[in-house]
Structures are given as structure tokens and as C-alpha cells.
Motif scaffolding. Structure first.
Motif, PDB file in Angstrom:
ATOM      1  N   PRO A   1       0.831  -1.207   0.000  1.00 24.02           N
ATOM      2  CA  PRO A   1       0.000   0.000   0.000  1.00 24.02           C
ATOM      3  C   PRO A   1       0.867   1.259   0.000  1.00 24.02           C
ATOM      4  CG  PRO A   1      -0.830  -1.582   1.594  1.00 24.02           C
ATOM      5  CD  PRO A   1       0.484  -2.120   1.108  1.00 24.02           C
ATOM      6  N   ILE A   2       0.378   2.278  -0.705  1.00 23.31           N
ATOM      7  CA  ILE A   2       1.061   3.565  -0.762  1.00 23.31           C
ATOM      8  C   ILE A   2       0.348   4.514   0.189  1.00 23.31           C
ATOM      9  CG2 ILE A   2       1.713   5.508  -2.229  1.00 23.31           C
ATOM     10  CD1 ILE A   2       1.604   3.586  -4.604  1.00 23.31           C
ATOM     11  N   ARG A   3       1.099   5.058   1.113  1.00 22.56           N
ATOM     12  CA  ARG A   3       0.546   6.068   2.027  1.00 22.56           C
ATOM     13  C   ARG A   3       1.637   7.116   2.224  1.00 22.56           C
ATOM     14  NH1 ARG A   3      -0.446   3.057   5.999  1.00 22.56           N
ATOM     15  NH2 ARG A   3      -2.651   2.576   5.742  1.00 22.56           N
ATOM     16  N   SER A   4       1.628   8.129   1.359  1.00 25.58           N
ATOM     17  CA  SER A   4       2.737   9.086   1.323  1.00 25.58           C
ATOM     18  C   SER A   4       2.226  10.513   1.157  1.00 25.58           C
ATOM     19  CB  SER A   4       3.697   8.769   0.170  1.00 25.58           C
ATOM     20  OG  SER A   4       4.233   7.475   0.285  1.00 25.58           O
ATOM     21  N   ILE A   5       3.035  11.457   1.636  1.00 26.37           N
ATOM     22  CA  ILE A   5       2.829  12.873   1.332  1.00 26.37           C
ATOM     23  C   ILE A   5       4.048  13.368   0.572  1.00 26.37           C
ATOM     24  CG2 ILE A   5       1.286  13.361   3.252  1.00 26.37           C
ATOM     25  CD1 ILE A   5       3.674  14.558   4.755  1.00 26.37           C
ATOM     26  N   MET A   6       3.856  14.388  -0.268  1.00 27.25           N
ATOM     27  CA  MET A   6       4.913  14.895  -1.158  1.00 27.25           C
ATOM     28  C   MET A   6       5.031  16.409  -1.015  1.00 27.25           C
ATOM     29  SD  MET A   6       2.575  12.744  -2.697  1.00 27.25           S
ATOM     30  CE  MET A   6       2.580  10.948  -2.881  1.00 27.25           C
TER      31      MET A   6
ATOM     32  N   PHE B   1       5.948  28.584  -5.423  1.00 29.94           N
ATOM     33  CA  PHE B   1       5.310  28.365  -4.131  1.00 29.94           C
ATOM     34  C   PHE B   1       5.498  26.899  -3.738  1.00 29.94           C
ATOM     35  CE2 PHE B   1       2.289  28.032  -7.545  1.00 29.94           C
ATOM     36  CZ  PHE B   1       1.484  26.945  -7.255  1.00 29.94           C
ATOM     37  N   HIS B   2       4.909  26.510  -2.629  1.00 27.25           N
ATOM     38  CA  HIS B   2       5.149  25.183  -2.067  1.00 27.25           C
ATOM     39  C   HIS B   2       3.822  24.454  -1.869  1.00 27.25           C
ATOM     40  CE1 HIS B   2       8.623  27.641  -1.019  1.00 27.25           C
ATOM     41  NE2 HIS B   2       9.326  26.538  -0.931  1.00 27.25           N
ATOM     42  N   GLN B   3       3.854  23.166  -2.142  1.00 27.83           N
ATOM     43  CA  GLN B   3       2.673  22.328  -1.964  1.00 27.83           C
ATOM     44  C   GLN B   3       3.010  21.102  -1.119  1.00 27.83           C
ATOM     45  OE1 GLN B   3       1.110  21.158  -5.787  1.00 27.83           O
ATOM     46  NE2 GLN B   3      -0.398  22.798  -5.799  1.00 27.83           N
ATOM     47  N   VAL B   4       1.965  20.563  -0.545  1.00 23.28           N
ATOM     48  CA  VAL B   4       2.034  19.221   0.054  1.00 23.28           C
ATOM     49  C   VAL B   4       0.868  18.431  -0.504  1.00 23.28           C
ATOM     50  CG1 VAL B   4       1.838  17.847   2.143  1.00 23.28           C
ATOM     51  CG2 VAL B   4       3.168  19.938   2.179  1.00 23.28           C
ATOM     52  N   GLU B   5       1.183  17.359  -1.200  1.00 20.90           N
ATOM     53  CA  GLU B   5       0.143  16.468  -1.704  1.00 20.90           C
ATOM     54  C   GLU B   5       0.231  15.137  -0.977  1.00 20.90           C
ATOM     55  OE1 GLU B   5      -0.461  16.179  -5.833  1.00 20.90           O
ATOM     56  OE2 GLU B   5       0.030  18.281  -6.252  1.00 20.90           O
ATOM     57  N   GLY B   6      -0.886  14.454  -0.936  1.00 17.47           N
ATOM     58  CA  GLY B   6      -0.937  13.166  -0.272  1.00 17.47           C
ATOM     59  C   GLY B   6      -1.600  12.114  -1.152  1.00 17.47           C
ATOM     60  N   LEU B   7      -1.196  10.864  -0.973  1.00 15.51           N
ATOM     61  CA  LEU B   7      -1.733   9.759  -1.774  1.00 15.51           C
ATOM     62  C   LEU B   7      -1.853   8.522  -0.900  1.00 15.51           C
ATOM     63  CD1 LEU B   7      -2.459   8.595  -4.623  1.00 15.51           C
ATOM     64  CD2 LEU B   7      -0.039   7.950  -4.803  1.00 15.51           C
ATOM     65  N   TYR B   8      -3.005   7.858  -1.012  1.00 15.36           N
ATOM     66  CA  TYR B   8      -3.211   6.594  -0.308  1.00 15.36           C
ATOM     67  C   TYR B   8      -3.849   5.615  -1.292  1.00 15.36           C
ATOM     68  CZ  TYR B   8      -4.908   3.249   3.206  1.00 15.36           C
ATOM     69  OH  TYR B   8      -5.165   2.107   3.931  1.00 15.36           O
ATOM     70  N   ILE B   9      -3.132   4.539  -1.622  1.00 15.33           N
ATOM     71  CA  ILE B   9      -3.605   3.514  -2.544  1.00 15.33           C
ATOM     72  C   ILE B   9      -3.567   2.165  -1.837  1.00 15.33           C
ATOM     73  CG2 ILE B   9      -3.232   2.330  -4.742  1.00 15.33           C
ATOM     74  CD1 ILE B   9      -4.016   5.161  -5.195  1.00 15.33           C
ATOM     75  N   ASP B  10      -4.714   1.494  -1.831  1.00 13.62           N
ATOM     76  CA  ASP B  10      -4.796   0.161  -1.214  1.00 13.62           C
ATOM     77  C   ASP B  10      -6.123  -0.456  -1.612  1.00 13.62           C
ATOM     78  OD1 ASP B  10      -4.132  -2.048   0.251  1.00 13.62           O
ATOM     79  OD2 ASP B  10      -4.132  -1.043   2.199  1.00 13.62           O
TER      80      ASP B  10
END
Length: 352
Positions: A195-200, A218-227
Motif C-alpha cells: 500500500p502507498i501512504r505518502s505525502i509529497m 510556491f510550495h505544496q504538500v500532496e498526499g496519496l493513499y492507494i490500497d
């Protein structure tokens, strides 16, 4: 000859030197190889033999006197220079100056706080390149060829494909979603899926006019959860937790239906304005709500583009601007303050 020697002797005794320039003039006139004393020594051969001994003694005395005066003047100039450059005496009764330490930038403070919140619920941190291909920045995320984000007015292109194939274009990434695609590509079909559970978190670039409300960097924070069996409720619970941890107690949150090419269904996340407490101000445009992020369930086609079976795996994604979160948390009303390095602004964050 003796009379001329006495005249020069008198001139040396009356000469006054107060600067390095005057000292150099003294040296050139009396001591140098082309000075008057050297000329007198050269003229000694024309003096009668019976007077040559006496004149020679007078010339040696004159030469020694000139060197003595030059040494005195040199010492005076050195002492004068040392006195001008010497530090004033230390007053031991004065209070000690405070030990001024540096401060952390507000964007770094908020970035680390965001990472801390998501790491506590199982997310790790991932990173990727800032110069990216069109495929990872747009194509794999379901951006059609005619999408406005592909236009030069929005994107900084580094290199255009010589054959006109947009998939081969190189650009400065406009979001950190490219890291999501790279993460999903690493999960090879036919192997045990982790499973992917990450922030970028990271910097992103868009070709926009710099103002109080917009910037080209500018700056971003993205997140992803795959399962398996990831649903919209998981997305909502995750973002509810983030808002609760990041902002003041009692902050309200709402989800508004929206559209993004890479998520379906999609929603924008609003919170009650932290500046006015929801009463209405210029920051929230007198609505009482401020948008902080976009989110949604990852489009099945995006999952399939990365070689993962969308029939078996689902996931959600979200993205937020660190500048916007910092603006709400520390009441910053001008985005340009983050990059201008104004010490008066930065010192407000001492001790945080």
C-alpha cells in the motif's frame, strides 16, 4: 661643495613629514639613488685631493642624518596609523549584548508541522524531480491535450519536443502530483503490492504575475493513499484529522464538489476563516470560508496508467498550498513576504 652640503643639512633638519606621501617625497629627494645626496657623492671626484677627505666626512654625516630623520618620520607615521586603527578600550561595566539566534522560516515551520501530523497516522515523505516531463506532470494525470494548464501562460517549459510530441516536453512541475505517478509506477504488476501512504512536500512553479495573492514559485504538500477498499470516508477522516491538529479548536470544515482531471469524485476543502473567525473579512472575501486544499478519489484511469489494476485497488489524493496554510495560521496577508527576506518579518517567528 661644503657650503652646498650645509644647505642640504639645514633643509633636512627643517623638513616636516605628516603623511606617507610626504615621507615618500623625503625619501626620493634625499635617500634614493637619484637623490641630491647621491649626486653630491658623485661630484666628490671633482673636489681637490687635499679637500676630498674633509668633504667626504661631511657627506657621510649628511647621509647618516638623512637616514636618521627618515627613520624618525617612519616611526611617527606607523604610530599614527596604529593609533587610528586601535580599538577603543573595553568598558567592563557595560551590559552584555544578547546572544541573537536565527529563526526558522515560517514556511519551514508549517511544512514540518504538516509532515509531523501525517507521519503520526502512517504517512511517509516522498520526493521527486522539479524538472519533469509532460507525461508525469500532465499526461498520466488525465490532462487532455487542450487543457489550459498546458498553455505557456501557466507553465514554465524548459524544452519543447522537436517532433511536436507534448509527451516529450520538459517543464518545471506545476504540482507535486508527478511524485504520485512515480510512486505508483514502482508497484510492478504480478508482485506483492505494498500500500502507498505518502505525502509529497516540495516547490512548484507556475507562470503567474507576482502579487500579494499569487507567486510564480510556491510550495505544496500532496498526499496519496492507494490500497484495497479505500473509500471517500477515509479521505474525509484523514483531512478532518489534519484540520483538527493544524488549526484552532472549533475550526469548521466543509467539502464542496469540484472537478480535477485526476480524481473522481473530486472535492475542494474549505475551513472557517482563521483571520475573522468566520465573520467575514477580505481574506475570506466576506464569506467566512477559506479554501485550503483540493481532494478526491484517484481516477481509475490514472491508476491504470501506472500499471495498477483499478478493479482491485482504489485510493484518494489531496493537495494543499503551504503558503495558504501559513497565511491562515500566522495571519500573513502578503505572499511576497515569504521570499523577500525582510528581517523584520522573519524575526516575528523567533522561538516558534
Amino acid at each position: 661643495m661644503l657650503e652646498k652640503v650645509r644647505d642640504i643639512h639645514l633643509e633636512i633638519d627643517q623638513y616636516d613629514v605628516r603623511s606617507k606621501e610626504q615621507l615618500e617625497q623625503f625619501r626620493l629627494r634625499f635617500i634614493s639613488r637619484k637623490g641630491v645626496i647621491t649626486e653630491l657623492f658623485e661630484g666628490l671626484k671633482s673636489v681637490p685631493a687635499e679637500d676630498r677627505r674633509a668633504v667626504g666626512q661631511e657627506l657621510n654625516g649628511l647621509k647618516n642624518r638623512a637616514q636618521e630623520r627618515f627613520d624618525q618620520f617612519s616611526q611617527f607615521i606607523d604610530e599614527q596609523h596604529a593609533s587610528a586603527n586601535s580599538a577603543p578600550p573595553i568598558d567592563l561595566t557595560l551590559p552584555v549584548l544578547p546572544n541573537l539566534t536565527g529563526t526558522r522560516h515560517p514556511l519551514n515551520l508549517v511544512r514540518q508541522r504538516i509532515i509531523q501530523i501525517f507521519e503520526r497516522i502512517g504517512f511517509n515523505v516522498a520526493d521527486g524531480p522539479e524538472i519533469e516531463s509532460d507525461w508525469y506532470n500532465f499526461g498520466a494525470l488525465n490532462f487532455p491535450d487542450n487543457h489550459p494548464a498546458r498553455d505557456m501562460q501557466d507553465t514554465f517549459f524548459v524544452a519543447k519536443s522537436p517532433n511536436g510530441d507534448p509527451a516529450q516536453d520538459m517543464l518545471l512541475r506545476t504540482h507535486t502530483s508527478n511524485v504520485q505517478i512515480r510512486l505508483m509506477e514502482r508497484q510492478k504488476p504480478g508482485t506483492a503490492f505494498k500500500p502507498i501512504r505518502s505525502i509529497m512536500p516540495g516547490r512548484v512553479y507556475r507562470n503567474e504575475t507576482i502579487s500579494a495573492r499569487a507567486h510564480c514559485l510556491f510550495h505544496q504538500v500532496e498526499g496519496l493513499y492507494i490500497d484495497r477498499n479505500v473509500g471517500f470516508k477515509d479521505l474525509k477522516d484523514t483531512l478532518y484529522h489534519f484540520v483538527k491538529e493544524m488549526f484552532e479548536p472549533g475550526t469548521r470544515i466543509r467539502f464542496r464538489p469540484s472537478y480535477f482531471p485526476f480524481t473522481e469524485p473530486s472535492a475542494e476543502i474549505d475551513i472557517s476563516c482563521q483571520i475573522c473567525g468566520g465573520k467575514g473579512c477580505t481574506i475570506c472575501k466576506h464569506s467566512g470560508w477559506v479554501e485550503i486544499a483540493g481532494s478526491g478519489m484517484v481516477d481509475p484511469q490514472v491508476i491504470a496508467n501506472c500499471g495498477i489494476d483499478p478493479e482491485e485497488y482504489t485510493g484518494f489524493a489531496f493537495g494543499m498550498g503551504i503558503e495558504r496554510i501559513t497565511q491562515l495560521k500566522y495571519v500573513v496577508n502578503d505572499l511576497r513576504l515569504y521570499t523577500e527576506n525582510d528581517v523584520r518579518f522573519l524575526r516575528q517567528f523567533e522561538g516558534l
